[in-house]
Scaffold this motif. Structure first.
Motif, PDB file in Angstrom:
ATOM      1  N   ILE A  61      -4.276  18.592 -15.736  1.00 41.48           N
ATOM      2  CA  ILE A  61      -5.719  18.556 -16.012  1.00 41.48           C
ATOM      3  C   ILE A  61      -6.104  17.149 -16.471  1.00 41.48           C
ATOM      4  O   ILE A  61      -5.551  16.613 -17.425  1.00 41.48           O
ATOM      5  CB  ILE A  61      -6.118  19.596 -17.091  1.00 41.48           C
ATOM      6  CG1 ILE A  61      -5.619  21.003 -16.700  1.00 41.48           C
ATOM      7  CG2 ILE A  61      -7.631  19.581 -17.321  1.00 41.48           C
ATOM      8  CD1 ILE A  61      -6.139  21.538 -15.380  1.00 41.48           C
ATOM      9  N   ALA A  62      -7.072  16.582 -15.739  1.00 38.32           N
ATOM     10  CA  ALA A  62      -7.478  15.197 -15.983  1.00 38.32           C
ATOM     11  C   ALA A  62      -8.986  15.123 -16.260  1.00 38.32           C
ATOM     12  O   ALA A  62      -9.777  14.966 -15.332  1.00 38.32           O
ATOM     13  CB  ALA A  62      -7.103  14.334 -14.772  1.00 38.32           C
ATOM     14  N   PRO A  63      -9.375  15.250 -17.528  1.00 39.85           N
ATOM     15  CA  PRO A  63     -10.800  15.140 -17.851  1.00 39.85           C
ATOM     16  C   PRO A  63     -11.354  13.764 -17.479  1.00 39.85           C
ATOM     17  O   PRO A  63     -10.708  12.743 -17.736  1.00 39.85           O
ATOM     18  CB  PRO A  63     -10.837  15.336 -19.373  1.00 39.85           C
ATOM     19  CG  PRO A  63      -9.583  16.070 -19.702  1.00 39.85           C
ATOM     20  CD  PRO A  63      -8.567  15.573 -18.726  1.00 39.85           C
ATOM     21  N   SER A  64     -12.546  13.760 -16.866  1.00 38.37           N
ATOM     22  CA  SER A  64     -13.191  12.498 -16.506  1.00 38.37           C
ATOM     23  C   SER A  64     -14.110  12.054 -17.640  1.00 38.37           C
ATOM     24  O   SER A  64     -15.091  12.730 -17.955  1.00 38.37           O
ATOM     25  CB  SER A  64     -13.996  12.651 -15.215  1.00 38.37           C
ATOM     26  OG  SER A  64     -14.880  11.549 -15.106  1.00 38.37           O
ATOM     27  N   LEU A  65     -13.794  10.894 -18.214  1.00 39.16           N
ATOM     28  CA  LEU A  65     -14.554  10.360 -19.347  1.00 39.16           C
ATOM     29  C   LEU A  65     -15.961   9.920 -18.952  1.00 39.16           C
ATOM     30  O   LEU A  65     -16.765   9.576 -19.822  1.00 39.16           O
ATOM     31  CB  LEU A  65     -13.795   9.177 -19.975  1.00 39.16           C
ATOM     32  CG  LEU A  65     -12.698   9.426 -21.016  1.00 39.16           C
ATOM     33  CD1 LEU A  65     -13.292   9.912 -22.337  1.00 39.16           C
ATOM     34  CD2 LEU A  65     -11.621  10.369 -20.560  1.00 39.16           C
ATOM     35  N   LEU A  66     -16.246   9.948 -17.640  1.00 34.70           N
ATOM     36  CA  LEU A  66     -17.597   9.582 -17.196  1.00 34.70           C
ATOM     37  C   LEU A  66     -18.627  10.512 -17.839  1.00 34.70           C
ATOM     38  O   LEU A  66     -19.771  10.117 -18.061  1.00 34.70           O
ATOM     39  CB  LEU A  66     -17.660   9.693 -15.664  1.00 34.70           C
ATOM     40  CG  LEU A  66     -18.887   9.134 -14.968  1.00 34.70           C
ATOM     41  CD1 LEU A  66     -18.976   7.626 -15.152  1.00 34.70           C
ATOM     42  CD2 LEU A  66     -18.871   9.468 -13.486  1.00 34.70           C
ATOM     43  N   SER A  67     -18.216  11.728 -18.141  1.00 33.22           N
ATOM     44  CA  SER A  67     -19.136  12.699 -18.747  1.00 33.22           C
ATOM     45  C   SER A  67     -19.070  12.712 -20.270  1.00 33.22           C
ATOM     46  O   SER A  67     -19.697  13.558 -20.911  1.00 33.22           O
ATOM     47  CB  SER A  67     -18.824  14.112 -18.220  1.00 33.22           C
ATOM     48  OG  SER A  67     -18.954  14.165 -16.825  1.00 33.22           O
ATOM     49  N   ALA A  68     -18.314  11.772 -20.849  1.00 33.89           N
ATOM     50  CA  ALA A  68     -18.214  11.727 -22.316  1.00 33.89           C
ATOM     51  C   ALA A  68     -19.500  11.153 -22.916  1.00 33.89           C
ATOM     52  O   ALA A  68     -20.375  10.667 -22.201  1.00 33.89           O
ATOM     53  CB  ALA A  68     -17.016  10.847 -22.711  1.00 33.89           C
ATOM     54  N   ASP A  69     -19.587  11.217 -24.231  1.00 33.27           N
ATOM     55  CA  ASP A  69     -20.721  10.639 -24.960  1.00 33.27           C
ATOM     56  C   ASP A  69     -20.327   9.223 -25.356  1.00 33.27           C
ATOM     57  O   ASP A  69     -19.489   9.030 -26.235  1.00 33.27           O
ATOM     58  CB  ASP A  69     -21.002  11.515 -26.191  1.00 33.27           C
ATOM     59  CG  ASP A  69     -22.122  10.957 -27.047  1.00 33.27           C
ATOM     60  OD1 ASP A  69     -22.559   9.807 -26.807  1.00 33.27           O
ATOM     61  OD2 ASP A  69     -22.561  11.673 -27.957  1.00 33.27           O
ATOM     62  N   PHE A  70     -20.916   8.230 -24.701  1.00 38.70           N
ATOM     63  CA  PHE A  70     -20.458   6.849 -24.889  1.00 38.70           C
ATOM     64  C   PHE A  70     -20.813   6.267 -26.257  1.00 38.70           C
ATOM     65  O   PHE A  70     -20.247   5.266 -26.670  1.00 38.70           O
ATOM     66  CB  PHE A  70     -20.943   5.963 -23.736  1.00 38.70           C
ATOM     67  CG  PHE A  70     -20.055   6.110 -22.543  1.00 38.70           C
ATOM     68  CD1 PHE A  70     -20.125   7.246 -21.745  1.00 38.70           C
ATOM     69  CD2 PHE A  70     -19.076   5.170 -22.257  1.00 38.70           C
ATOM     70  CE1 PHE A  70     -19.255   7.425 -20.678  1.00 38.70           C
ATOM     71  CE2 PHE A  70     -18.207   5.338 -21.189  1.00 38.70           C
ATOM     72  CZ  PHE A  70     -18.294   6.465 -20.399  1.00 38.70           C
ATOM     73  N   LEU A  71     -21.703   6.915 -26.959  1.00 35.41           N
ATOM     74  CA  LEU A  71     -21.986   6.480 -28.328  1.00 35.41           C
ATOM     75  C   LEU A  71     -20.912   7.015 -29.278  1.00 35.41           C
ATOM     76  O   LEU A  71     -20.739   6.506 -30.375  1.00 35.41           O
ATOM     77  CB  LEU A  71     -23.375   6.976 -28.746  1.00 35.41           C
ATOM     78  CG  LEU A  71     -24.020   6.277 -29.935  1.00 35.41           C
ATOM     79  CD1 LEU A  71     -24.113   4.775 -29.721  1.00 35.41           C
ATOM     80  CD2 LEU A  71     -25.415   6.850 -30.169  1.00 35.41           C
TER      81      LEU A  71
END
Ligand code: DX5
Ligand code: ZN
Length: 215
Positions: A4-14
């Protein structure tokens, strides 16, 4: 059990640190980092500086997906940033074998990604040179899109090719992966599931990762 490889593109960049900590506490196997240049894809995400910060925050395997023109210019920068794997797009590489060799010479694993409209056939000559093939199940550029159903046929076709040649090349599926479609993706022959929105927009991302992992 899939990787399982979560994509950090959907993370909260703040609150990147908080999101990285959350992943570090979860059953996520890899961190998937999407680099976009606004040329190959119609969006700009982040570059080596952010990748370096994220890689520093974790001991998990960092899987860097380059959706950029002329990836050879940046391979070393992403190696220095902490990438364990670099995946380049077949559509952007003028000399794909050279790109793969460059990544390997720097001591990383090498991946090749293909867009939804690019046929599996185009991979025939490089299959044994790479560690993973990333099948895009959405048109690259944005998180949160719907899974393109024909990807299932492409996964099966690629699985057959890999098995026929007795290779260890892993199949990664990227885009629109959900708790609902994950089983059919794995059954078709995928080894690695990338998931952005499904994880980060869920109420309990750690539980969602665990649910994906247990499929
Ligand atoms: C799309 C990226 C994907 C994306 C996946 O161009 O390569 O990794 O972040 O996001 P979801 O899972 O939300 O489709
Ligand atoms: Zn990706």
């Amino acid at each position: 059990m899939a990787i399982i490889a979560p994509s950090l593109l959907s993370a909260d960049f703040l609150h990147l640190e908080r999101d990285c900590d959350m992943l570090n506490q979860s059953k996520a196997d890899w961190f998937h980092l999407d680099v976009m240049d606004g040329q190959f894809v119609p969006n700009i995400s982040f570059g080596p500086m952010i990748v370096a910060a994220i890689c520093k925050s974790t001991t998990r395997y960092c899987d860097v997906h380059l959706m950029i023109e002329e990836p050879e210019k940046y391979t070393e920068a992403f190696k220095n940033a902490g990438a364990n794997n670099i995946t380049v797009h077949i559509e952007t590489c003028k000399d794909l074998k050279h790109n793969i060799q460059q990544i390997k010479n720097l001591g990383m694993h090498a991946g090749v990604a293909i867009n939804p409209d690019t046929p599996i056939e185009s991979l025939k000559n490089i299959l044994k040179e790479v560690d993973l093939i990333c099948l895009m199940s959405v048109h690259p550029g944005f998180g949160g899109q719907s899974f393109i159903p024909n990807t299932i046929n492409k996964i099966k076709e690629l699985r057959t090719l890999i098995d026929e040649q007795k290779l260890n090349t892993k199949i990664e599926v990227d885009g629109g992966v959900t708790l609902e479609n994950a089983l059919s993706i794995i059954k078709a022959g995928a080894d690695i599931l990338v998931a952005g929105n499904t994880i980060f927009k869920s109420k309990d991302p750690i539980a969602t990762i665990e649910a994906l992992k247990s499929i």
